[in-house]
Design a protein around this motif. Structure first.
Motif, PDB file in Angstrom:
ATOM      1  N   UNK A 106      47.685   0.713  -9.487  1.00 21.17           N
ATOM      2  CA  UNK A 106      46.278   0.509  -9.135  1.00 21.17           C
ATOM      3  C   UNK A 106      46.140   0.075  -7.678  1.00 21.17           C
ATOM      4  N   UNK A 107      47.009  -0.818  -7.231  1.00 26.26           N
ATOM      5  CA  UNK A 107      46.970  -1.278  -5.843  1.00 26.26           C
ATOM      6  C   UNK A 107      47.315  -0.146  -4.885  1.00 26.26           C
ATOM      7  N   UNK A 108      48.298   0.671  -5.238  1.00 25.28           N
ATOM      8  CA  UNK A 108      48.679   1.794  -4.385  1.00 25.28           C
ATOM      9  C   UNK A 108      47.516   2.783  -4.255  1.00 25.28           C
ATOM     10  N   UNK A 109      46.802   3.007  -5.336  1.00 19.57           N
ATOM     11  CA  UNK A 109      45.639   3.907  -5.298  1.00 19.57           C
ATOM     12  C   UNK A 109      44.525   3.330  -4.400  1.00 19.57           C
ATOM     13  N   UNK A 110      44.280   2.028  -4.489  1.00 21.54           N
ATOM     14  CA  UNK A 110      43.289   1.413  -3.611  1.00 21.54           C
ATOM     15  C   UNK A 110      43.732   1.466  -2.156  1.00 21.54           C
ATOM     16  N   UNK A 111      45.017   1.283  -1.922  1.00 22.10           N
ATOM     17  CA  UNK A 111      45.546   1.390  -0.561  1.00 22.10           C
ATOM     18  C   UNK A 111      45.320   2.805  -0.023  1.00 22.10           C
ATOM     19  N   UNK A 112      45.557   3.819  -0.846  1.00 15.46           N
ATOM     20  CA  UNK A 112      45.345   5.200  -0.426  1.00 15.46           C
ATOM     21  C   UNK A 112      43.866   5.441  -0.097  1.00 15.46           C
ATOM     22  N   UNK A 113      42.977   4.861  -0.872  1.00 12.53           N
ATOM     23  CA  UNK A 113      41.540   5.024  -0.608  1.00 12.53           C
ATOM     24  C   UNK A 113      41.151   4.346   0.704  1.00 12.53           C
ATOM     25  N   UNK A 114      41.676   3.159   0.946  1.00 11.06           N
ATOM     26  CA  UNK A 114      41.403   2.472   2.212  1.00 11.06           C
ATOM     27  C   UNK A 114      42.001   3.259   3.380  1.00 11.06           C
ATOM     28  N   UNK A 115      43.167   3.840   3.173  1.00  9.59           N
ATOM     29  CA  UNK A 115      43.801   4.657   4.207  1.00  9.59           C
ATOM     30  C   UNK A 115      42.957   5.882   4.522  1.00  9.59           C
ATOM     31  N   UNK A 116      42.400   6.500   3.488  1.00 11.55           N
ATOM     32  CA  UNK A 116      41.536   7.668   3.688  1.00 11.55           C
ATOM     33  C   UNK A 116      40.307   7.297   4.514  1.00 11.55           C
ATOM     34  N   UNK A 117      39.762   6.113   4.257  1.00 13.84           N
ATOM     35  CA  UNK A 117      38.616   5.650   5.039  1.00 13.84           C
ATOM     36  C   UNK A 117      38.998   5.477   6.506  1.00 13.84           C
ATOM     37  N   UNK A 118      40.205   5.012   6.748  1.00 16.76           N
ATOM     38  CA  UNK A 118      40.679   4.830   8.121  1.00 16.76           C
ATOM     39  C   UNK A 118      40.852   6.167   8.837  1.00 16.76           C
ATOM     40  N   UNK A 119      41.526   7.106   8.188  1.00 17.18           N
ATOM     41  CA  UNK A 119      41.766   8.400   8.831  1.00 17.18           C
ATOM     42  C   UNK A 119      40.470   9.180   9.003  1.00 17.18           C
ATOM     43  N   UNK A 144      48.388  10.685  -3.801  1.00 18.63           N
ATOM     44  CA  UNK A 144      47.798  10.071  -4.988  1.00 18.63           C
ATOM     45  C   UNK A 144      46.535  10.821  -5.413  1.00 18.63           C
ATOM     46  N   UNK A 145      46.624  12.129  -5.333  1.00 19.86           N
ATOM     47  CA  UNK A 145      45.554  13.027  -5.771  1.00 19.86           C
ATOM     48  C   UNK A 145      44.228  12.669  -5.123  1.00 19.86           C
ATOM     49  N   UNK A 146      43.195  12.469  -5.922  1.00 16.64           N
ATOM     50  CA  UNK A 146      41.842  12.238  -5.413  1.00 16.64           C
ATOM     51  C   UNK A 146      41.728  10.946  -4.610  1.00 16.64           C
ATOM     52  N   UNK A 147      42.646  10.010  -4.819  1.00 18.34           N
ATOM     53  CA  UNK A 147      42.582   8.741  -4.085  1.00 18.34           C
ATOM     54  C   UNK A 147      43.063   8.881  -2.646  1.00 18.34           C
ATOM     55  N   UNK A 148      43.819   9.924  -2.353  1.00 18.11           N
ATOM     56  CA  UNK A 148      44.312  10.137  -0.995  1.00 18.11           C
ATOM     57  C   UNK A 148      45.818   9.968  -0.904  1.00 18.11           C
ATOM     58  N   UNK A 149      46.259   9.633   0.285  1.00 23.60           N
ATOM     59  CA  UNK A 149      47.684   9.522   0.582  1.00 23.60           C
ATOM     60  C   UNK A 149      48.002   8.114   1.076  1.00 23.60           C
TER      61      UNK A 149
END
Length: 179
Positions: free
Chosen positions: A9-22, A113-118
């Protein structure tokens, strides 16, 4: 072995935050420290926080807030970073540069992480070298065990790069044979 649910769950949230950054044109933050060890050890070694590297800490923290993270306060606050109410893991920016610029960003592991990003994760070789550097400092003798576990699990690691990185992190005191 599957990852523990809190970590996933934390890794998926990290990927979402990363997507917001990129999406803002910033370089993706990188997972380092115990979170990277947990990923590379498939949760055999667990962590209580996600240590992150980004040169854009303020923008990253806004992305975390947009995902529901809050900064804990008061007595017993377990992290100097951010917590999500649904997780038992803290997120903290620990540096603006990846291992003081010594780690090769071209070696980052990108976890889809699919829809959550990378999620960008420090290379296993750099993680082993970092653990050996902490061991060599004398302040964290248990880190050698983590380095050994990671090398055992990742016997396909680039040994020439790993040797160089361990020597850099330990001021020449240790090499791959000492792991």
């Amino acid at each position: 072995m599957a990852y523990r649910p809190e970590f996933t769950a934390a890794l998926r949230l990290f990927a979402r935050a990363s997507a917001a950054m990129t999406a803002q044109g910033f370089e993706a933050p990188v997972l380092v420290g115990g979170g990277a060890v947990e990923l590379y050890s498939k949760s055999a070694v667990t962590t209580g926080d996600f240590d992150l590297v980004t040169a854009r800490q303020h923008a990253f923290e806004i992305a975390l807030q947009d995902l529901g993270f809050v900064r804990p306060s008061g007595p017993g606050a377990a992290t100097r970073g951010w917590m999500h109410p649904d997780l038992k893991l803290g997120f903290e920016v620990v540096s603006s540069t990846l291992l003081d610029g010594l780690a090769d960003r071209d070696r980052l592991l990108l976890v889809d992480l699919d829809a959550d990003g990378t999620a960008a994760v420090i290379a296993v070789e750099d993680m082993i070298a970092d653990r050996m550097g902490q061991f060599a400092s004398g302040s964290a003798p248990e880190m050698r065990g983590q380095a050994r576990a990671l090398l055992t699990l990742h016997s396909d690691a680039d040994r020439a790069y790993l040797e160089r990185r361990i020597r850099e992190e330990t001021a020449g005191e240790y090499g791959i044979e000492d792991v």
